[in-house]
Design a protein around this motif. Structure first.
Motif, PDB file in Angstrom:
ATOM      1  N   HIS A 157      -5.161   1.009  -7.840  1.00  0.00           N
ATOM      2  CA  HIS A 157      -5.318  -0.198  -8.545  1.00  0.00           C
ATOM      3  C   HIS A 157      -4.608  -0.885  -9.614  1.00  0.00           C
ATOM      4  O   HIS A 157      -3.428  -1.929  -9.968  1.00  0.00           O
ATOM      5  CB  HIS A 157      -6.842  -0.633  -9.468  1.00  0.00           C
ATOM      6  N   ASP A 158      -3.494  -0.127 -10.901  1.00  0.00           N
ATOM      7  CA  ASP A 158      -2.898   0.322 -11.434  1.00  0.00           C
ATOM      8  C   ASP A 158      -1.864   0.049 -11.219  1.00  0.00           C
ATOM      9  O   ASP A 158      -1.099  -0.738 -12.167  1.00  0.00           O
ATOM     10  CB  ASP A 158      -3.319   1.234 -12.905  1.00  0.00           C
ATOM     11  N   ASN A 159      -1.424   0.318  -9.877  1.00  0.00           N
ATOM     12  CA  ASN A 159      -0.009   0.445  -9.557  1.00  0.00           C
ATOM     13  C   ASN A 159       0.277  -0.987  -8.643  1.00  0.00           C
ATOM     14  O   ASN A 159       1.493  -0.641  -7.806  1.00  0.00           O
ATOM     15  CB  ASN A 159       0.864   1.578  -9.221  1.00  0.00           C
ATOM     16  N   TRP A 160      -1.186  -1.602  -8.541  1.00  0.00           N
ATOM     17  CA  TRP A 160      -0.998  -3.019  -7.243  1.00  0.00           C
ATOM     18  C   TRP A 160       0.563  -3.449  -7.603  1.00  0.00           C
ATOM     19  O   TRP A 160       0.855  -3.931  -6.608  1.00  0.00           O
ATOM     20  CB  TRP A 160      -2.210  -2.930  -7.078  1.00  0.00           C
ATOM     21  N   ALA A 161       0.310  -4.476  -8.864  1.00  0.00           N
ATOM     22  CA  ALA A 161       0.753  -5.705  -8.837  1.00  0.00           C
ATOM     23  C   ALA A 161       2.330  -5.050  -8.999  1.00  0.00           C
ATOM     24  O   ALA A 161       2.885  -5.476  -8.464  1.00  0.00           O
ATOM     25  CB  ALA A 161      -0.209  -6.294  -9.790  1.00  0.00           C
ATOM     26  N   LEU A 177       3.237   6.226  -3.181  1.00  0.00           N
ATOM     27  CA  LEU A 177       4.128   6.432  -3.799  1.00  0.00           C
ATOM     28  C   LEU A 177       3.584   6.718  -5.235  1.00  0.00           C
ATOM     29  O   LEU A 177       4.151   7.784  -6.098  1.00  0.00           O
ATOM     30  CB  LEU A 177       5.475   5.993  -3.848  1.00  0.00           C
ATOM     31  N   PHE A 178       3.968   5.206  -6.087  1.00  0.00           N
ATOM     32  CA  PHE A 178       3.198   5.437  -7.356  1.00  0.00           C
ATOM     33  C   PHE A 178       2.740   6.638  -8.168  1.00  0.00           C
ATOM     34  O   PHE A 178       2.505   7.342  -8.629  1.00  0.00           O
ATOM     35  CB  PHE A 178       3.179   4.039  -7.681  1.00  0.00           C
ATOM     36  N   ASN A 179       1.038   6.971  -6.976  1.00  0.00           N
ATOM     37  CA  ASN A 179       0.351   7.173  -6.739  1.00  0.00           C
ATOM     38  C   ASN A 179       0.280   8.945  -7.166  1.00  0.00           C
ATOM     39  O   ASN A 179      -0.041  10.113  -7.739  1.00  0.00           O
ATOM     40  CB  ASN A 179      -1.360   7.253  -6.211  1.00  0.00           C
ATOM     41  N   GLU A 180       1.746   9.286  -6.302  1.00  0.00           N
ATOM     42  CA  GLU A 180       1.400  10.135  -5.789  1.00  0.00           C
ATOM     43  C   GLU A 180       3.381  10.588  -6.974  1.00  0.00           C
ATOM     44  O   GLU A 180       3.048  11.869  -6.396  1.00  0.00           O
ATOM     45  CB  GLU A 180       2.195  10.609  -4.131  1.00  0.00           C
ATOM     46  N   SER A 181       3.249  10.504  -8.339  1.00  0.00           N
ATOM     47  CA  SER A 181       4.843  10.704  -8.117  1.00  0.00           C
ATOM     48  C   SER A 181       4.003  11.235 -10.165  1.00  0.00           C
ATOM     49  O   SER A 181       4.798  11.293 -11.043  1.00  0.00           O
ATOM     50  CB  SER A 181       5.992   9.305  -8.634  1.00  0.00           C
ATOM     51  N   TYR A 182       2.787  11.633  -9.810  1.00  0.00           N
ATOM     52  CA  TYR A 182       2.669  12.026 -11.020  1.00  0.00           C
ATOM     53  C   TYR A 182       3.199  13.577 -11.463  1.00  0.00           C
ATOM     54  O   TYR A 182       3.268  14.244 -12.323  1.00  0.00           O
ATOM     55  CB  TYR A 182       0.622  12.614 -10.620  1.00  0.00           C
ATOM     56  N   LYS A 183       4.306  14.651 -10.145  1.00  0.00           N
ATOM     57  CA  LYS A 183       4.731  15.609 -10.732  1.00  0.00           C
ATOM     58  C   LYS A 183       6.819  15.114 -10.391  1.00  0.00           C
ATOM     59  O   LYS A 183       6.637  14.791  -9.717  1.00  0.00           O
ATOM     60  CB  LYS A 183       4.022  16.889  -9.300  1.00  0.00           C
ATOM     61  N   PRO A 184       6.482  16.554 -10.438  1.00  0.00           N
ATOM     62  CA  PRO A 184       8.484  16.633 -10.535  1.00  0.00           C
ATOM     63  C   PRO A 184       8.937  16.028  -8.826  1.00  0.00           C
ATOM     64  O   PRO A 184       7.949  17.436  -7.774  1.00  0.00           O
ATOM     65  CB  PRO A 184       8.621  17.186 -11.233  1.00  0.00           C
ATOM     66  N   HIS A 185       9.720  15.853  -8.133  1.00  0.00           N
ATOM     67  CA  HIS A 185      10.316  15.906  -7.109  1.00  0.00           C
ATOM     68  C   HIS A 185      11.513  16.950  -6.763  1.00  0.00           C
ATOM     69  O   HIS A 185      12.342  16.470  -7.941  1.00  0.00           O
ATOM     70  CB  HIS A 185       9.763  14.552  -5.787  1.00  0.00           C
ATOM     71  N   GLY A 186      11.918  16.777  -5.597  1.00  0.00           N
ATOM     72  CA  GLY A 186      12.856  17.666  -5.223  1.00  0.00           C
ATOM     73  C   GLY A 186      12.912  18.448  -5.078  1.00  0.00           C
ATOM     74  O   GLY A 186      12.033  19.588  -4.626  1.00  0.00           O
ATOM     75  N   PRO A 187      14.179  19.458  -3.728  1.00  0.00           N
ATOM     76  CA  PRO A 187      13.327  20.543  -3.006  1.00  0.00           C
ATOM     77  C   PRO A 187      13.353  22.083  -4.100  1.00  0.00           C
ATOM     78  O   PRO A 187      12.799  22.260  -3.971  1.00  0.00           O
ATOM     79  CB  PRO A 187      15.454  20.364  -2.117  1.00  0.00           C
ATOM     80  N   LEU A 238       0.870  -1.217   0.098  1.00  0.00           N
ATOM     81  CA  LEU A 238       0.242   0.091  -0.038  1.00  0.00           C
ATOM     82  C   LEU A 238       0.629   1.507  -0.061  1.00  0.00           C
ATOM     83  O   LEU A 238       0.649   1.846  -0.967  1.00  0.00           O
ATOM     84  CB  LEU A 238      -0.449   0.078   1.547  1.00  0.00           C
ATOM     85  N   VAL A 239       1.924   1.585   0.723  1.00  0.00           N
ATOM     86  CA  VAL A 239       2.360   2.560   0.939  1.00  0.00           C
ATOM     87  C   VAL A 239       3.563   2.503  -0.273  1.00  0.00           C
ATOM     88  O   VAL A 239       3.487   3.796  -0.882  1.00  0.00           O
ATOM     89  CB  VAL A 239       3.986   1.814   1.938  1.00  0.00           C
TER      90      VAL A 239
END
Length: 223
Positions: free
Chosen positions: A211-215, A91-101, A86-87
């Protein structure tokens, strides 16, 4: 040529911020809540001292994809007593935008209520979940610099959401699905879904992506 080379990183940053703005204007579940909206008043940024169990090692802009954080996901999911699959899926669900400080702080200046860290956590959710935890001394402003802290906070936030679920519920969603919906829409909505309320289009889109990111999430954390 030297002057143009010095300006290039800022051009990339500007394009990244523009991309986030365009995505969040699109109306999909592009602005995850991770709990309640951020508080109106914000403490001044702090260069808090990293806790011994989180990593403050700087990472390049290409190092923020969820698979990079399998060890952190396993560790902090076990610590919080939640499903590591789940965790990782969160993270995959929340990776839609660029990350970094740099990009996160640039975006936050344009949108003060924006979330921080690789798990896109808002200030209010972070302030609530860090209470009496090992990272209680770490400020919300540390999240962009410390991916391990972001994973740890997300795991404990999911734990806290799960603790609010009743022993039995009328809705058709399982525990992990409800916790993911709570991460996206807040605890109040999660409990409404557990009572049988129907999620709106943004919440349904978030659940579809889960669901798409689950497997692949399961393959990563169990490998």
């Amino acid at each position: 040529m030297a002057e143009r080379g010095a300006k290039w990183p800022w051009a990339v940053l500007a394009l990244a911020v523009l991309g986030i703005w365009l995505y969040e204007r699109g109306g999909d579940s592009a602005t995850p809540s991770a709990g309640a909206p951020p508080a109106a008043s914000a403490p001044a940024p702090s260069a808090g001292t990293p806790s011994p169990d989180s990593s403050s090692t700087p990472r390049g802009s290409a190092d923020y994809s969820p698979p990079r954080f399998v060890p952190e996901v396993r560790k902090y999911a076990a610590e919080a007593g939640v499903d590591p699959q789940l965790v990782m899926a969160i993270l995959f669900n929340e990776s839609y935008k660029p990350h970094g400080p740099d990009v996160e702080r640039a975006w936050q200046k344009m949108k003060p209520e924006a979330s921080f860290g690789i798990a896109n956590m808002h200030r209010a959710a972070y302030e609530e979940c860090r209470r009496n935890r090992s990272f209680a001394a770490r400020p919300w402003e540390d999240l962009p610099d410390d991916p391990a802290l972001a994973v740890q906070a997300a795991a404990w936030h999911l734990h806290d959401l799960g603790a609010q679920l009743p022993a039995k519920w009328a809705g058709s969603y399982n525990r992990n699905e409800l916790m993911a919906l709570g991460y996206n829409t807040g605890a109040g909505n999660m409990l409404a879904f557990a009572r049988g309320a129907n999620p709106g289009p943004e919440a349904r889109s978030y659940l579809d992506r889960l669901h798409d990111n689950w497997a692949k999430s399961g393959e990563l954390v169990k490998a």
